[in-house]
Design an enzyme around this catalytic site. Structure first.
Site, PDB file in Angstrom:
ATOM      1  CE1 TYR A 183       1.305   0.761   4.255  1.00  0.00           C
ATOM      2  CE2 TYR A 183       0.860  -1.587   4.202  1.00  0.00           C
ATOM      3  CZ  TYR A 183       1.474  -0.494   4.787  1.00  0.00           C
ATOM      4  OH  TYR A 183       2.254  -0.671   5.901  1.00  0.00           O
ATOM      5  N   GLY A 184       2.163   1.136   0.087  1.00  0.00           N
ATOM      6  CA  GLY A 184       3.018   2.318   0.233  1.00  0.00           C
ATOM      7  C   GLY A 184       4.223   2.302  -0.676  1.00  0.00           C
ATOM      8  CB  THR A 185       7.794   2.972   0.078  1.00  0.00           C
ATOM      9  OG1 THR A 185       8.031   1.950   1.046  1.00  0.00           O
ATOM     10  CG2 THR A 185       7.496   4.303   0.773  1.00  0.00           C
ATOM     11  CG  LEU A 186       7.476  -2.683  -0.401  1.00  0.00           C
ATOM     12  CD1 LEU A 186       6.942  -3.751   0.546  1.00  0.00           C
ATOM     13  CD2 LEU A 186       8.751  -3.159  -1.085  1.00  0.00           C
ATOM     14  CD  GLU A 190       7.759  -3.127   4.735  1.00  0.00           C
ATOM     15  OE1 GLU A 190       7.811  -2.221   5.600  1.00  0.00           O
ATOM     16  OE2 GLU A 190       7.402  -2.906   3.577  1.00  0.00           O
TER      17      GLU A 190
END
Length: 177
Positions: free
Chosen positions: A19-22, A94
């Site tokens: 949902y983010g920087t990946l 993570e």
């Protein structure tokens, strides 16, 4: 754990909702690109959460999904099938062994489809439970629908953050401000 999709001849260890920087075009996506090149991950598609969850930004505009179902909004992201080796590398990024994030189940459906669409059981990296509620409060109990380029304004890559502090130190300072 999910073992349904095939990852270039390797059995998938999990379906991971990012949902983010990946996500594609964001700062940590090169890890997933490397995993895809090595046959340790494959892109499934764009998905959204079945339930509402808070998606907030923390220190350095780092995105955090909070395990507070029913709060926030339906979060949009991407789904990947990931091998055991790939999962190990994602867990390292993570910080699951360091209390940064925890990988837990989540239910998602393809973006743009009705909630009656086939629900997929996956996993996501949530903010660690030790600070998630404080992060929610710090963000005024307001969550994002999607981590976009607008939210990355002010994002600082890990290598550019003060190195004398741990990530948890950065979180504590952010929460105490």
């Amino acid at each position: 754990m999910v073992a349904e999709a095939d990852v270039s001849g390797k059995e998938a260890a999990a379906l991971i909702f990012t949902y983010g920087t990946l996500k594609r075009n964001f700062s940590n996506h090169p890890l997933l690109q490397d995993l895809i090149l090595n046959g340790d991950a494959s892109f499934i598609g764009t998905y959204r959460t079945v339930q509402n969850y808070p998606l907030v930004c923390g220190p350095y505009r780092v995105p955090f999904l909070l395990n507070i179902p029913g709060s926030g909004q339906s979060v949009h992201g991407e789904l990947y099938s990931v091998s055991t080796d790939g999962l190990s590398r994602m867990d390292e990024l993570e910080g699951t062994s360091r209390g940064h994030y925890e990988r837990l189940p989540i239910k998602v459906v393809p973006s743009g489809e009705e909630m009656e669409a086939k629900i997929t059981c996956a996993e996501a990296y949530y903010a660690h439970g030790s600070y998630a509620m404080e992060m929610w409060k710090k963000n005024g109990k307001q969550g994002l629908k999607c981590y976009t380029e607008n939210e990355t304004i002010g994002y600082v890559k890990r290598k550019d953050r003060p190195q004398h502090l741990t990530f948890l130190d950065h979180i504590r300072l952010f929460l105490s401000d």
